[in-house]
Design a protein around this motif. Structure first.
Motif, mmCIF file in Angstrom:
data_model
loop_
_atom_site.group_PDB
_atom_site.id
_atom_site.type_symbol
_atom_site.label_atom_id
_atom_site.label_comp_id
_atom_site.label_asym_id
_atom_site.label_seq_id
_atom_site.Cartn_x
_atom_site.Cartn_y
_atom_site.Cartn_z
ATOM 1 N N UNK A 1 35.693 35.978 42.265
ATOM 2 C CA UNK A 1 36.335 35.593 43.517
ATOM 3 C C UNK A 1 37.549 34.701 43.240
ATOM 4 N N UNK A 2 37.381 33.704 42.369
ATOM 5 C CA UNK A 2 38.478 32.782 42.076
ATOM 6 C C UNK A 2 39.672 33.517 41.461
ATOM 7 N N UNK A 3 39.395 34.520 40.631
ATOM 8 C CA UNK A 3 40.488 35.276 40.011
ATOM 9 C C UNK A 3 41.284 36.054 41.054
ATOM 10 N N UNK A 4 40.626 36.445 42.142
ATOM 11 C CA UNK A 4 41.291 37.249 43.176
ATOM 12 C C UNK A 4 42.052 36.404 44.189
ATOM 13 N N UNK A 5 41.803 35.092 44.230
ATOM 14 C CA UNK A 5 42.458 34.217 45.202
ATOM 15 C C UNK A 5 43.804 33.744 44.671
ATOM 16 N N UNK A 6 44.807 33.522 45.535
ATOM 17 C CA UNK A 6 44.734 33.715 46.984
ATOM 18 C C UNK A 6 44.871 35.186 47.365
ATOM 19 N N UNK A 7 44.332 35.521 48.524
ATOM 20 C CA UNK A 7 44.414 36.884 49.017
ATOM 21 C C UNK A 7 45.302 36.925 50.247
#
Length: 409
Positions: free
Chosen positions: A152-158
């Motif tokens: 999740x952290x790798x994908x943020x910010x979205x």
């Protein structure tokens, strides 16, 4: 049904339990203390060992003597007898060592994960998780949960995804995986709080605000990015607006909605510089006007629109260069921008900081310091000099760099 061992007598059970427990420590054993024994137990031990008098109620028995007596009685050593009566003998010392090794390997893996090394402020998050301990005492369950949090952290910010949509996309279709109150949601929010330098929110409204800062369910109209000198190719509306503003010597403010549907938009090849503070853009416009080279502002912590534009520019061939404040938060913002966009540091080395400090010998304290991945010596220098340098204090140097990239020259 298995036959009962001939030495499995009720009156000898305290003795076998004591032997089994001592052998399971995994350490050398020379004596075993048994008991308390009742009269029948004392008599049984005396008979087994061939004693001419009854032992005490809690006798200490040499293991070698007991082993010899058991061999004489049934032809098997005492280890085999207690295993047959009470089950396998464990090695608790080896098991503890193995569990310790598993835990150490888990925390080392987490600290060395690319998401953490790219933003070293997250080491504080790792420390908190280590203090809290394993999930249900299990390294495997803990690793699984941490892997999900790192995903999740790798994908943020979205770009404004609702939380259930984000969860379903990243976490095997489970739209409830990041629901408020879940263990995974709390882990990710604590990491975001560490990154943004805020307290972990204890109310639902504060948690929603923290998710919003990371671009979850962002308002596509209120999330904007400020840029100057941006001259993309293409006939789409965003490219056209950007060129008109650049040609007039004006800044352009682009919304997330515009950037998500820009029409034909081809980012400029070559360098694009990034600053943390809008005042630097104002100074650049004042100096270069219509000739201003491409310059994008994060306005502090970048929102989704900022990251979206920078990623698009990088994908189209731009070389991104970032500069920000020399203080604790400025370093964390810089690490975040570089990790999320691939930008390179721009006058952000230890030697740049030391030179800048001479301009503000009595500057404010830089606050909480976390490592700078691009230059480990930078934070060492900041910890030594304890002086913050805001970006405006070196704006003349930044503008001199930009002069080499003026439009039309």
């Amino acid at each position: 049904m298995t036959d009962r061992h001939p030495l499995d007598l009720p009156e000898l059970r305290p003795l076998w339990s004591a032997v089994h427990d001592r052998l399971s420590t995994g350490r050398p054993v020379s004596r075993v203390r048994s008991g308390p024994l009742d009269d029948a137990g004392r008599e049984a031990v005396a008979d087994l060992l061939g004693l001419d008098r009854l032992p005490g109620t809690e006798p200490t028995i040499p293991l070698a003597g007991l082993d010899g007596a058991v061999l004489d009685a049934c032809g098997r050593p005492v280890r085999d007898v207690v295993t047959a009566i009470l089950g396998p003998i464990h090695d608790r010392a080896a098991e503890r060592h193995h569990r310790t090794g598993q835990r150490d390997a888990l925390w080392a893996w987490l600290a060395d994960h690319e998401v953490v090394t790219a933003q070293p402020a997250l080491l504080e998050w790792v420390g908190h998780l280590r203090t809290a301990g394993l999930v249900d005492g299990s390294p495997d369950r803990t690793r699984g949960l941490m892997t999900a949090a790192l995903t999740v952290l790798a994908a943020l910010p979205v770009g404004g995804e609702p939380l259930p949509v984000l969860a379903a996309r990243l976490l095997d279709g489970d739209s409830h995986a990041l629901d408020d109150g879940t263990r995974l949601s709390s882990l990710v929010l604590r990491a975001l709080a560490v990154l943004y330098g805020t307290d972990m929110p204890d109310a639902a409204e504060g948690r929603r605000t923290l998710w919003s800062r990371a671009g979850v369910a962002d308002d596509e109209l209120s999330a904007t990015v400020l840029a100057i000198g941006l001259r993309p190719g293409g006939e789409g509306p965003v490219a056209g607006i950007s060129r008109i503003c650049a040609g007039a010597g004006h800044p352009v403010s682009l919304t997330l909605a515009q950037l998500r549907s820009p029409g034909e938009f081809i980012g400029p090849a070559g360098p694009v510089h990034i600053t943390e503070n809008p005042s630097v853009l104002a100074l650049a416009l004042r100096r270069f006007g219509r000739q201003c080279p491409p310059l994008v502002c994060t306005s502090g912590w970048p929102n989704t629109a900022v990251i979206h534009l920078l990623r698009r520019l990088a994908e189209d061939g731009a070389f991104l260069h970032y500069h920000g404040d020399f203080d604790g938060e400025g370093i964390r913002i810089a690490a975040h921008v570089m990790a999320k966009t691939g930008a390179a540091p721009w006058r952000m080395a230890a030697e740049d900081y030391r030179a800048a400090v001479t301009r503000v010998p009595s500057g404010p304290d830089p606050g909480r310091l976390t490592p700078a991945p691009w230059d480990p010596g930078l934070v060492d220098s900041m910890a030594e000099l304890r002086t913050a340098v805001v970006e405006e204090m070196v704006a003349d140097l930044l503008l001199d760099d930009l002069a080499d990239h003026r439009h039309g020259e």
